[in-house]
Design an enzyme around this catalytic site. Sequence first.
Site, PDB file in Angstrom:
ATOM      1  N   SER A  18       0.825  -1.213   0.000  1.00 50.96           N
ATOM      2  CA  SER A  18       0.000   0.000   0.000  1.00 50.96           C
ATOM      3  C   SER A  18       0.861   1.266   0.000  1.00 50.96           C
ATOM      4  CB  SER A  18      -0.918   0.017   1.232  1.00 50.96           C
ATOM      5  OG  SER A  18      -1.568   1.275   1.299  1.00 50.96           O
ATOM      6  N   THR A  20      -0.420   4.177   0.765  1.00 48.30           N
ATOM      7  CA  THR A  20      -1.090   5.138   1.646  1.00 48.30           C
ATOM      8  C   THR A  20      -0.241   5.529   2.858  1.00 48.30           C
ATOM      9  OG1 THR A  20      -3.260   4.450   0.879  1.00 48.30           O
ATOM     10  CG2 THR A  20      -3.178   5.490   3.035  1.00 48.30           C
ATOM     11  N   THR A  70      -9.284  -1.374   4.980  1.00 53.56           N
ATOM     12  CA  THR A  70      -9.390  -1.865   3.607  1.00 53.56           C
ATOM     13  C   THR A  70      -9.811  -3.329   3.592  1.00 53.56           C
ATOM     14  OG1 THR A  70      -8.303  -1.848   1.444  1.00 53.56           O
ATOM     15  CG2 THR A  70      -6.923  -2.453   3.332  1.00 53.56           C
ATOM     16  N   LYS A  74     -14.104  -3.447   5.105  1.00 52.21           N
ATOM     17  CA  LYS A  74     -14.802  -2.159   4.937  1.00 52.21           C
ATOM     18  C   LYS A  74     -16.272  -2.213   5.369  1.00 52.21           C
ATOM     19  CE  LYS A  74     -11.823  -0.257   1.371  1.00 52.21           C
ATOM     20  NZ  LYS A  74     -11.671   0.224  -0.009  1.00 52.21           N
ATOM     21  N   GLY A 138     -15.247  -4.520  -4.499  1.00 54.65           N
ATOM     22  CA  GLY A 138     -15.137  -3.533  -3.425  1.00 54.65           C
ATOM     23  C   GLY A 138     -14.937  -2.118  -3.951  1.00 54.65           C
ATOM     24  N   PRO A 204      -9.677  -5.794 -12.013  1.00 55.45           N
ATOM     25  CA  PRO A 204      -8.202  -5.801 -11.971  1.00 55.45           C
ATOM     26  C   PRO A 204      -7.571  -5.860 -13.364  1.00 55.45           C
ATOM     27  CG  PRO A 204      -9.167  -7.524 -10.576  1.00 55.45           C
ATOM     28  CD  PRO A 204     -10.261  -7.021 -11.451  1.00 55.45           C
ATOM     29  N   GLY A 206      -5.781  -5.113 -16.615  1.00 53.77           N
ATOM     30  CA  GLY A 206      -4.887  -4.005 -16.948  1.00 53.77           C
ATOM     31  C   GLY A 206      -3.704  -3.936 -15.991  1.00 53.77           C
ATOM     32  N   MET A 207      -3.847  -4.597 -14.805  1.00 52.41           N
ATOM     33  CA  MET A 207      -2.702  -4.670 -13.888  1.00 52.41           C
ATOM     34  C   MET A 207      -1.627  -5.539 -14.531  1.00 52.41           C
ATOM     35  SD  MET A 207      -4.578  -5.340 -10.235  1.00 52.41           S
ATOM     36  CE  MET A 207      -3.093  -5.127  -9.249  1.00 52.41           C
ATOM     37  N   ALA A 214     -10.906  -5.386 -19.909  1.00 49.52           N
ATOM     38  CA  ALA A 214     -12.086  -6.125 -19.450  1.00 49.52           C
ATOM     39  C   ALA A 214     -13.160  -6.221 -20.530  1.00 49.52           C
ATOM     40  CB  ALA A 214     -12.664  -5.453 -18.205  1.00 49.52           C
TER      41      ALA A 214
HETATM   42  P1  NAD Z   1     -12.616  -7.211  -6.402  1.00 54.66           P
HETATM   43  O1  NAD Z   1     -11.926  -8.507  -6.635  1.00 54.66           O
HETATM   44  O2  NAD Z   1     -13.384  -6.960  -5.151  1.00 54.66           O
HETATM   45  O3  NAD Z   1     -13.623  -6.919  -7.632  1.00 54.66           O
HETATM   46  C1  NAD Z   1     -13.281  -7.068  -8.973  1.00 54.66           C
HETATM   47  C2  NAD Z   1     -14.564  -7.375  -9.751  1.00 54.66           C
HETATM   48  O4  NAD Z   1     -14.247  -7.385 -11.140  1.00 54.66           O
HETATM   49  C3  NAD Z   1     -15.152  -8.758  -9.424  1.00 54.66           C
HETATM   50  O5  NAD Z   1     -16.527  -8.616  -9.124  1.00 54.66           O
HETATM   51  C4  NAD Z   1     -14.919  -9.571 -10.699  1.00 54.66           C
HETATM   52  O6  NAD Z   1     -15.953 -10.515 -10.949  1.00 54.66           O
HETATM   53  C5  NAD Z   1     -14.925  -8.475 -11.746  1.00 54.66           C
HETATM   54  N1  NAD Z   1     -14.185  -8.812 -12.961  1.00 54.66           N
HETATM   55  C6  NAD Z   1     -12.928  -9.309 -13.063  1.00 54.66           C
HETATM   56  N2  NAD Z   1     -12.600  -9.429 -14.375  1.00 54.66           N
HETATM   57  C7  NAD Z   1     -13.651  -9.007 -15.086  1.00 54.66           C
HETATM   58  C8  NAD Z   1     -13.920  -8.875 -16.479  1.00 54.66           C
HETATM   59  N3  NAD Z   1     -12.996  -9.235 -17.388  1.00 54.66           N
HETATM   60  N4  NAD Z   1     -15.114  -8.396 -16.859  1.00 54.66           N
HETATM   61  C9  NAD Z   1     -16.036  -8.041 -15.943  1.00 54.66           C
HETATM   62  N5  NAD Z   1     -15.876  -8.141 -14.609  1.00 54.66           N
HETATM   63  C10 NAD Z   1     -14.673  -8.613 -14.190  1.00 54.66           C
HETATM   64  O7  NAD Z   1     -11.485  -6.101  -6.585  1.00 54.66           O
HETATM   65  P2  NAD Z   1     -11.540  -4.604  -6.057  1.00 54.66           P
HETATM   66  O8  NAD Z   1     -11.122  -4.573  -4.640  1.00 54.66           O
HETATM   67  O9  NAD Z   1     -12.841  -4.015  -6.440  1.00 54.66           O
HETATM   68  O10 NAD Z   1     -10.347  -3.940  -6.894  1.00 54.66           O
HETATM   69  C11 NAD Z   1     -10.390  -3.813  -8.303  1.00 54.66           C
HETATM   70  C12 NAD Z   1      -9.111  -3.143  -8.770  1.00 54.66           C
HETATM   71  O11 NAD Z   1      -9.089  -1.808  -8.307  1.00 54.66           O
HETATM   72  C13 NAD Z   1      -7.834  -3.741  -8.170  1.00 54.66           C
HETATM   73  O12 NAD Z   1      -7.394  -4.798  -8.945  1.00 54.66           O
HETATM   74  C14 NAD Z   1      -6.870  -2.582  -8.171  1.00 54.66           C
HETATM   75  O13 NAD Z   1      -6.089  -2.601  -9.358  1.00 54.66           O
HETATM   76  C15 NAD Z   1      -7.756  -1.370  -8.214  1.00 54.66           C
HETATM   77  N6  NAD Z   1      -7.680  -0.510  -7.026  1.00 54.66           N
HETATM   78  C16 NAD Z   1      -7.642   0.820  -7.239  1.00 54.66           C
HETATM   79  C17 NAD Z   1      -7.625   1.679  -6.167  1.00 54.66           C
HETATM   80  C18 NAD Z   1      -7.546   3.155  -6.400  1.00 54.66           C
HETATM   81  O14 NAD Z   1      -7.596   3.905  -5.425  1.00 54.66           O
HETATM   82  N7  NAD Z   1      -7.423   3.617  -7.624  1.00 54.66           N
HETATM   83  C19 NAD Z   1      -7.682   1.175  -4.863  1.00 54.66           C
HETATM   84  C20 NAD Z   1      -7.740  -0.188  -4.675  1.00 54.66           C
HETATM   85  C21 NAD Z   1      -7.748  -1.035  -5.765  1.00 54.66           C
END
Ligand code: NAD
Length: 284
Positions: A18, A20, A70, A74, A138, A204, A206-207, A214
């Site tokens: 993190s 943060t 986190t 949450k 989330g 996720p 693009g990571m 997606a």
């Molecule tokens: P998560 O695992 O809770 O949710 C991801 C969702 O995406 C799931 O419901 C999954 O079914 C869906 N998914 C995955 N691949 C898919 C696809 N090809 N098509 C459609 N749906 C798809 O993850 P999260 O905690 O919500 O985090 C998502 C991403 O956000 C993380 O991977 C991270 O890169 C990014 N992130 C960004 C910040 C920020 O502040 N910018 C903070 C935390 C995380």
Amino acid sequence: MNHNSILLGLIGEDISLSRTPAMHEAEGLAQGAATVYRRIDPLTERARNRSLEELFDAARFAGFNGLNITHPFKQAVLPLLDDIAEQAAQLGAVNTVVIAEDGHTTGYNTDVTGFARGLQEGLPDATMTTAVQVGAGGVGNAVAYSLVTNGVEHLQVADLDINRAQALASNINSAIGREAVQGVDARGIEDAIAAADGVVNATPMGMSTHPGTAFDVSCLTSRHWVGDVVYMPLETELLLTAQELGCRTLDGTRMAIHQAVDAFRLFTGLEPSVDRMRATFLAQ
Ligand code: NAD
């Protein structure tokens, strides 16, 4: 609060990467306060097998001024709080807890306010009538709530797990009192994206660990705005394609930085420097 020293922490799992903690420590120091921000992870040896309630109480009793919360806590933190700000209560998720001198705790959601601030900063004047969001996890919950409370009138949220998308939609619609969000299957979402003003990736994809996009990006044209929550790498395949097409884009750093900016302000009552916190974020 007393600004001679600031003690903060992050409760969550797998938080070693993190960015943060460094943002808060550098900002507090720059404002003249010795600032310590601890990671509190029940998957590590030090905190193993401790419940959320134990970790939360330990920080509270030890005089922490605030906590970020986190994944996966949450939602679970809500019953532990004395007060919850309206947005966080509506969404049912808290990522920031302010702890007063007497131990009184108040929960906020700066993922929501941080995404909104990034939207205003990064896409000012963009048409926001209709949008598609891919990903209902989330982060997706906070982003969807932020979109429909900051200008988007109709939002389709698509996920590979349609039940998640529909649960998100019903949670947010009942929170805001209108049918703004529709939960749909991600397969075949390209037609809806082609017809919308903008699209946000909240998956996720693009990571570095999940290369690709997606959805099929051939549905994008220059009139779309395109947002991404992923920030590792800073320029995802989706954003690079969108920029080549001439789309306006919003990268994932803005949400990540502004959630910390808003949390720092709540924790300390001090006005943080966005530029300084951005520089610390990018230096990691
Ligand atoms: P998560 O695992 O809770 O949710 C991801 C969702 O995406 C799931 O419901 C999954 O079914 C869906 N998914 C995955 N691949 C898919 C696809 N090809 N098509 C459609 N749906 C798809 O993850 P999260 O905690 O919500 O985090 C998502 C991403 O956000 C993380 O991977 C991270 O890169 C990014 N992130 C960004 C910040 C920020 O502040 N910018 C903070 C935390 C995380």
